[in-house]
Motif scaffolding. Structure first.
Motif, short mmCIF file in Angstrom:
data_model
loop_
_atom_site.label_atom_id
_atom_site.label_comp_id
_atom_site.label_asym_id
_atom_site.label_seq_id
_atom_site.Cartn_x
_atom_site.Cartn_y
_atom_site.Cartn_z
N MET A 1 2.29 10.90 17.36
CA MET A 1 3.02 11.86 16.54
C MET A 1 3.11 11.26 15.14
SD MET A 1 6.09 12.90 19.19
CE MET A 1 6.53 14.44 18.37
N ALA A 2 3.15 12.11 14.13
CA ALA A 2 3.19 11.59 12.76
C ALA A 2 3.98 12.53 11.86
CB ALA A 2 1.78 11.43 12.22
N VAL A 3 4.45 11.95 10.78
CA VAL A 3 5.09 12.70 9.70
C VAL A 3 4.42 12.26 8.40
CG1 VAL A 3 6.99 11.03 9.42
CG2 VAL A 3 7.32 13.37 8.68
N GLY A 4 4.09 13.22 7.57
CA GLY A 4 3.42 12.91 6.30
C GLY A 4 4.40 12.58 5.20
N ARG A 5 3.88 11.93 4.19
CA ARG A 5 4.67 11.59 3.00
C ARG A 5 5.21 12.87 2.38
NH1 ARG A 5 5.37 7.97 -1.06
NH2 ARG A 5 4.09 6.35 -0.16
N PRO A 6 6.51 12.89 2.07
CA PRO A 6 7.07 14.07 1.40
C PRO A 6 6.39 14.32 0.05
CG PRO A 6 8.81 12.60 2.16
CD PRO A 6 7.51 11.87 2.33
N ALA A 7 6.25 15.56 -0.32
CA ALA A 7 5.54 15.93 -1.56
C ALA A 7 6.16 15.30 -2.81
CB ALA A 7 5.49 17.44 -1.69
N GLY B 1 10.21 12.30 22.91
CA GLY B 1 9.35 13.24 22.19
C GLY B 1 10.15 14.33 21.50
N ALA B 2 11.17 14.84 22.16
CA ALA B 2 12.01 15.88 21.58
C ALA B 2 12.78 15.35 20.36
CB ALA B 2 12.98 16.43 22.62
N VAL B 3 13.27 14.13 20.45
CA VAL B 3 14.00 13.53 19.32
C VAL B 3 13.06 13.38 18.13
CG1 VAL B 3 15.10 11.41 18.49
CG2 VAL B 3 15.75 12.36 20.71
N TYR B 4 11.85 12.88 18.38
CA TYR B 4 10.91 12.68 17.28
C TYR B 4 10.51 14.01 16.63
CZ TYR B 4 10.68 7.93 19.06
OH TYR B 4 11.01 6.66 19.47
N ARG B 5 10.33 15.05 17.44
CA ARG B 5 10.04 16.37 16.88
C ARG B 5 11.19 16.84 16.00
NH1 ARG B 5 8.30 16.91 21.92
NH2 ARG B 5 6.09 17.09 22.25
N ARG B 6 12.41 16.65 16.47
CA ARG B 6 13.58 17.05 15.69
C ARG B 6 13.63 16.31 14.35
NH1 ARG B 6 18.28 14.85 15.05
NH2 ARG B 6 18.20 13.44 16.81
N LEU B 7 13.11 15.08 14.33
CA LEU B 7 13.12 14.26 13.11
C LEU B 7 11.92 14.53 12.21
CD1 LEU B 7 14.43 10.92 14.63
CD2 LEU B 7 15.68 12.54 13.20
N GLY B 8 11.08 15.50 12.58
CA GLY B 8 9.97 15.90 11.73
C GLY B 8 8.60 15.40 12.14
N PHE B 9 8.52 14.59 13.19
CA PHE B 9 7.22 14.11 13.66
C PHE B 9 6.54 15.23 14.44
CE2 PHE B 9 9.46 10.26 12.75
CZ PHE B 9 8.49 9.34 12.38
N GLU B 10 5.25 15.35 14.22
CA GLU B 10 4.48 16.38 14.92
C GLU B 10 3.34 15.73 15.68
OE1 GLU B 10 3.19 19.21 12.02
OE2 GLU B 10 5.24 19.80 11.51
N PRO C 1 0.82 -1.20 0.00
CA PRO C 1 0.00 0.00 0.00
C PRO C 1 0.86 1.26 0.00
CG PRO C 1 0.12 -0.85 2.23
CD PRO C 1 0.89 -1.81 1.35
N ARG C 2 0.37 2.28 -0.62
CA ARG C 2 1.04 3.58 -0.62
C ARG C 2 0.74 4.24 0.73
NH1 ARG C 2 3.01 7.81 -3.78
NH2 ARG C 2 2.21 9.86 -3.20
N LEU C 3 1.79 4.50 1.48
CA LEU C 3 1.61 5.07 2.82
C LEU C 3 1.52 6.58 2.76
CD1 LEU C 3 4.11 2.83 4.83
CD2 LEU C 3 1.71 2.39 4.22
N GLU C 4 0.54 7.13 3.44
CA GLU C 4 0.34 8.58 3.46
C GLU C 4 1.06 9.24 4.62
OE1 GLU C 4 -1.01 10.21 0.98
OE2 GLU C 4 -1.30 8.27 0.01
N ARG C 5 1.33 8.46 5.66
CA ARG C 5 2.03 9.00 6.81
C ARG C 5 2.66 7.86 7.60
NH1 ARG C 5 -1.69 10.56 11.96
NH2 ARG C 5 -2.52 8.48 12.33
N VAL C 6 3.56 8.22 8.49
CA VAL C 6 4.12 7.28 9.47
C VAL C 6 3.88 7.89 10.83
CG1 VAL C 6 6.23 6.22 10.37
CG2 VAL C 6 5.84 6.31 7.90
N ARG C 7 3.39 7.09 11.72
CA ARG C 7 3.10 7.58 13.07
C ARG C 7 3.89 6.80 14.10
NH1 ARG C 7 -2.54 5.20 15.34
NH2 ARG C 7 -2.19 3.02 14.78
N THR D 1 -0.25 14.82 16.75
CA THR D 1 -1.49 14.84 15.99
C THR D 1 -2.69 15.29 16.82
OG1 THR D 1 -2.07 12.56 16.53
CG2 THR D 1 -0.67 12.92 14.56
N GLY D 2 -2.50 15.35 18.13
CA GLY D 2 -3.60 15.68 19.02
C GLY D 2 -4.30 14.45 19.56
N VAL D 3 -3.92 13.28 19.07
CA VAL D 3 -4.53 12.03 19.54
C VAL D 3 -3.77 11.55 20.77
CG1 VAL D 3 -4.99 9.61 18.95
CG2 VAL D 3 -5.33 11.41 17.24
#
Length: 186
Positions: A178-184, A150-159, A133-139, A161-163
């Motif tokens: 926390m999740a990071v979306g597929r690059p454009a 949490g700080a390491v994951y934020r530094r790596l681009g994870f934000e 499957p084509r993945l839209e995000r990684v959480r 999600t509010g969940v």
């Protein structure tokens, strides 16, 4: 970083076991993993053989290790594929195919040198390379009191999600998604 980041091979089950048991003895293990050293250390070799084989199948999960020049393993990360339509651990249905970063560990003596960056990058590169499957995000999920992770994951681009989800061993505690979306460009 003189490490090689690579996928685990099925015949490396004993090394998978050894690193996992080390990870489960880490001071943060009680809030970082849903497993315990006591439970994992009692598993038969067949469990570890199946775990390693499953992590190299290349469809549902993939495990990456950081191998030092002497051949020792300094860290590991796994990426679990969650296809759209499945019911996840917390009872909700996955709407869009996504990856789930799991089992993140770097040996204490190797922390702070960027090794986690290479491990997470390898997992994300693999995730984005999948056509089906084509993945839209990684959480991922991080315990609310694990500020360092949490700080390491934020530094790596994870934000965040509010969940928030209950932490399985102690439902009064929460884990933050926390999740990071597929690059454009992918």
């Amino acid at each position: 970083m003189n490490h090689v980041i690579r996928a685990v091979r099925a015949d490396e089950w004993a090394r998978v076991k050894e690193l996992r048991l080390v990870a489960l003895q880490d001071p943060a293990a009680s809030i970082a993993y849903l497993d315990t050293y006591e439970t994992a250390s009692r598993q038969p070799d067949s469990f570890w053989q199946e775990r390693a084989a499953g992590a190299v199948a290349g469809r549902g999960v993939q495990q990456f290790v950081a191998e030092a020049p002497d051949g020792s393993w300094s860290g590991s990360v796994g990426l679990l594929i969650e296809p759209a339509g499945i019911s996840e651990f917390f009872g909700t249905v996955i709407e869009r195919s996504q990856g789930h970063l799991i089992g993140v560990f770097v040996r204490p003596a190797q922390r702070g040198g960027g090794l986690i960056d290479g491990l997470v990058e390898a997992a994300l590169d693999w995730a984005w390379s999948l056509e089906e499957p084509r993945l839209e995000r990684v959480r991922l999920h991080v315990h609310e009191s694990n500020g360092r992770a949490g700080a390491v994951y934020r530094r790596l681009g994870f934000e965040p999600t509010g969940v928030l989800v209950p932490f399985a061993p102690d439902p009064s505690a929460k884990e933050l998604e926390m999740a990071v979306g597929r690059p454009a460009a992918r």
